[in-house]
Design an enzyme around this catalytic site. Structure first.
Site, PDB file in Angstrom:
ATOM      1  N   GLU B 256       0.931  -1.039   0.039  1.00  0.00           N
ATOM      2  CA  GLU B 256       0.018   0.138   0.163  1.00  0.00           C
ATOM      3  C   GLU B 256       0.908   1.112  -0.013  1.00  0.00           C
ATOM      4  OE1 GLU B 256      -3.227  -0.515   0.050  1.00  0.00           O
ATOM      5  OE2 GLU B 256      -3.195  -2.767   0.566  1.00  0.00           O
ATOM      6  N   CYS B 295      -2.995   7.810   4.152  1.00  0.00           N
ATOM      7  CA  CYS B 295      -2.865   7.401   2.736  1.00  0.00           C
ATOM      8  C   CYS B 295      -4.161   7.423   2.194  1.00  0.00           C
ATOM      9  CB  CYS B 295      -2.476   5.923   2.889  1.00  0.00           C
ATOM     10  SG  CYS B 295      -3.431   4.801   3.797  1.00  0.00           S
TER      11      CYS B 295
END
Lengths: 521, 521
Positions: B256, B295
């Site tokens: 990720e 994020c």
């Protein structure tokens, strides 16, 4: 002599520069030349992305399924021509040729049916809707949509037909255009198949491109929506995974590589019993079909120690009866391996395995094939290597000899011993257990499962219907962890996941339900 | 001052050699030291594999689910202590701290429920059984079983609590032991959480190991059954993917990474309307929560050109009112970024974005935070950068500034223009569309889908219940293609797939059905 061309950017292009010569593996007679020098690979990818992609995405799953059916029908109409070509260009017996060519049309038909079943949808609903909030109005749903890239398929030499279409069928049904690169040595068959499809304009422009020759800088031009599916050696698989463009762009890579597939004979299978005979038949088929050049072929034969000698003798007897030669001859049961380089590898591999045990039958020595010119053709005799029970035998569990070669490994007869030995292979595509004892079978299956992509449960009850562990079925996944490359293909709908983006939708239920059901009648 | 230790091989070990000093990001006051020099990482992995793995695999899903519930309960019993620690060690406001800590327990609870639902099974049936032969006796079924390796989790600094447990919950439920490595800078919280669990022996020995300090040679010792899940920068993600051991052993890697998440305001959302206000609230939350260090935070704000100025003014007004400072102070609404290095990165990033447009509010200049010693603390003001409509604005679509920073990008108001602009980000974790016009929403969703792991559909109908696009929910997948790393986590049962081996069983129906249903009551 024919020069095989590539079909990229919507037209046939002949490569420039040096060309490889493709030969009949049984006679070494030159058949064609091929090369892809000077071909603009970046433009080829872009054409597929910008022409093939939108054309495929505009279709429903049912329409893409109908395309796959049309592809299968077009190939079937040329079946005899394709089988002949497979025999001369691939060293295949007619049975081997059918395994490859009919495997391709069977897989196309299976995915055509899956497409039909998905109907008028363009979006794939993934699982059920989920209530996310206090009220059902705040809703979640996963869907899958085609990636906007191109699927680069790099295939192995052993299955120019099946390899092309088991990959292409899935990508095309998912809505993703394909650029396929057959192994040059056996590209004649793949080339002819694509030629047939293009002559009839079966697929939309840009949906299927063909690169015959070296990969060149193809993979340097991949983008974040592209995917690569590779079948071949671990070494090449690793190189692809490590390419800067692949890593930088998070390009999805699927690798099917080496595999030391094992077959475990259960302690209940008495010599001569139905289970025993089924086991022997499957081992023999895997050792000799396609001259052992199947990634799913049984490489390690595990037999209870007390029957290992009897099994060896049974196998040796029958392997001695295998007529090796030019598959154009009717009496021939096993053809040559595909290339001179493969023959060298196989011979060297036999030597390495034999150093860990004893050659019970066969040898690494040169062999003249029946019906082949003396000293010509890439022939090798089927080889069975016995190893000691409990021997560490490192090569047995680490060297995949891609030819008609297997090792016979005695084990104690317990499931735990069998699974411990098989697991030394560090991950495989398929292993199998032959037994009528469901407790033994269950224990072996559970022990092997973490290390495999497929497990075949051989029992007399299914012997009559079974194609054996060496046949990949479109509805079951194909791939395996570790040494096998860590990939996964096929498996019915599962295979589409690689070519699609799964995305979670989160919001108001009516809108999401409408999107998830889009295009469904 | 406390020295954070690692817990590997079943015991607490202090690293040797140089130690890093961890500070309060609001005051720069030293809080602890940490380092993992001299720790035998190979042995740590082996301990997890050989002790934690078998212990977890011996449990049913329901039993593993009960473990997750016990983990959540143990952490909840220390909630206030953990929140305090999150404020002092992470620069978090109390709201930010809850987002991280409660996010962890919420995810644990969700996976505990999933485990309960799977009941007494140890094997996960994957899909329905398939008839493979002429008769239903020849049968296929996919199952999933735990991998026999260890799950290495390398977490980002921004979510020491949630990051640890959103990964660990899934791995543990799958039956795979975890070795977790928090980012050193914010490791105090993760360290304390593991300490609480170990003190109460909530998990079997070897099920959860903790490495506080550098990765060192950890990843060089990975084997084919191991997996790595990484959250952090693209650059580190690439390094992990390219590691020889990872490539050689086909180690599964989930990344990720960066993501330029976009939020699209629909042309129907009039200034001041409910949808407009919902949009503004979500943008502001994402820009300021955790000082923008999520994020999933909105980085690109797309507004129809005719309302872009009005939207800018609305955002600027409210961003000016955000009190930045030491989160220990009640009046403070936004804390510092996590480290001095992050502050440098954010300042430099603001400069790069501003070179592509115009700073509407905020600046890259040093800032004293309220309630922080003068000249101390890693503070930066919220920044909004306007860019021209249609400007190429390359940094807008390629530079993720991991702080309270977003760009405002005017678009024409059509769905196709919006999706074309968003797609320039080359793949993201989550984007969103705010509109009451379901045709516009649908078109944007379908346009964005190939490039995202999640799409949030903002509408007034769900505003009251919605946590906004920046919150990752355990039942929806988290991850994204391309720049976002190409990974996928969570998504309810979907998340387990990464830690399990899917294997196709092929054989006699009764035996296979028994295996697929194993352990089910």
């Amino acid at each position: 002599m024919q020069t095989l061309r590539s079909h990229v950017g919507g037209r046939w292009i002949e490569g420039s520069g040096a060309l490889d010569t493709l030969v009949n593996p049984a006679t070494e007679e030159p058949l064609a030349r091929a090369g892809a020098g000077g071909i603009d690979r970046k433009a080829a990818l872009e054409f597929a992305r910008t022409r093939g992609g939108p054309a495929l995405r505009a279709l429903t799953f049912a329409e893409r399924g109908a395309l796959l059916k049309a592809v299968g029908d077009a190939l079937t109409a040329h079946r005899n021509e394709l089988l002949d070509l497979s025999v001369t260009s691939g060293g295949n017996t007619r049975g081997d040729a059918k395994f490859d060519v009919d495997g391709a049309t069977f897989t196309l038909a299976a995915y055509a049916e899956i497409g039909k079943g998905l109907g008028a949808a363009r979006v794939l609903a993934d699982g059920e809707g989920i209530t996310l909030g206090r009220s059902p109005r705040f809703h979640g749903q996963h869907i899958a949509v085609p990636r906007h890239g191109v699927a680069v398929h790099i295939n192995a030499f052993n299955f120019p037909a099946w390899g092309l279409f088991e990959k292409a069928a899935v990508a095309l049904l998912a809505g993703v255009p394909v650029l396929t690169k057959p192994a040059t040595s056996s590209a004649i068959l793949a080339h002819r198949m694509v030629e047939i499809l293009l002559a009839q304009a079966v697929l939309p422009e840009g949906a299927l491109s063909l690169l015959v020759g070296g990969v060149g800088d193809l993979l340097d031009h991949l983008g974040p929506q592209d995917v690569v599916a590779f079948t071949g050696s671990s070494e090449t698989g690793r190189k692809i995974r490590a390419l800067p463009a692949v890593i930088r762009q998070s390009v999805r890579v699927n690798v099917e590589a080496d595999s030391l597939n094992a077959a475990v004979l259960g302690p209940d299978a008495a010599p001569g019993s139905e289970t025993w005979e089924f086991f022997v038949k499957d081992v023999l088929r895997d050792m000799t079909q396609k001259a052992g050049q199947k990634c799913t072929a049984i490489r390690r034969i595990l037999a209870p120690a007390e029957v290992a000698v009897r099994l060896r003798d049974d196998l040796v007897d029958r392997l001695r009866g295998v007529v090796v030669g030019n598959p154009a001859e009717d009496a021939v049961r096993m053809g040559p391996v595909a290339t001179a380089a493969q023959l060298l590898d196989v011979r060297e591999g036999i030597g390495r395995l034999a150093s860990d045990g004893r050659l019970a039958v066969g040898s690494a020595a040169p062999l003249d094939g029946r019906g082949a010119p003396a000293g010509k053709g890439f022939f090798v005799a089927p080889c069975l290597v016995e190893v000691e029970r409990g021997a560490i035998a490192p090569t047995v569990h680490s060297v995949e000899v891609f030819g008609p070669v297997a090792t016979l490994v005695p084990y104690s007869g317990t499931a735990s011993d069998a699974t411990e030995i098989v697991a030394r292979g560090q991950g495989g595509l398929v292993s199998s257990v032959y037994s009528e004892d469901s407790a033994f079978t269950t224990e072996v299956v559970l022990g092997l499962a973490p290390f495999h992509g497929r497990i075949f449960l051989g029992s007399a009850k299914i012997a009559e219907q079974s194609p054996g562990p060496g046949t990949v079925l479109p509805h079951l996944v194909h791939g395996g962890p570790g040494r096998a490359g860590g990939g996964e293909e096929l498996g019915g709908l599962r295979g589409l996941g690689f070519y699609m983006q799964r995305v979670a939708l989160e919001g108001s239920k009516p809108v999401i339900e409408k999107i998830a059901g889009m295009g469904t009648p």
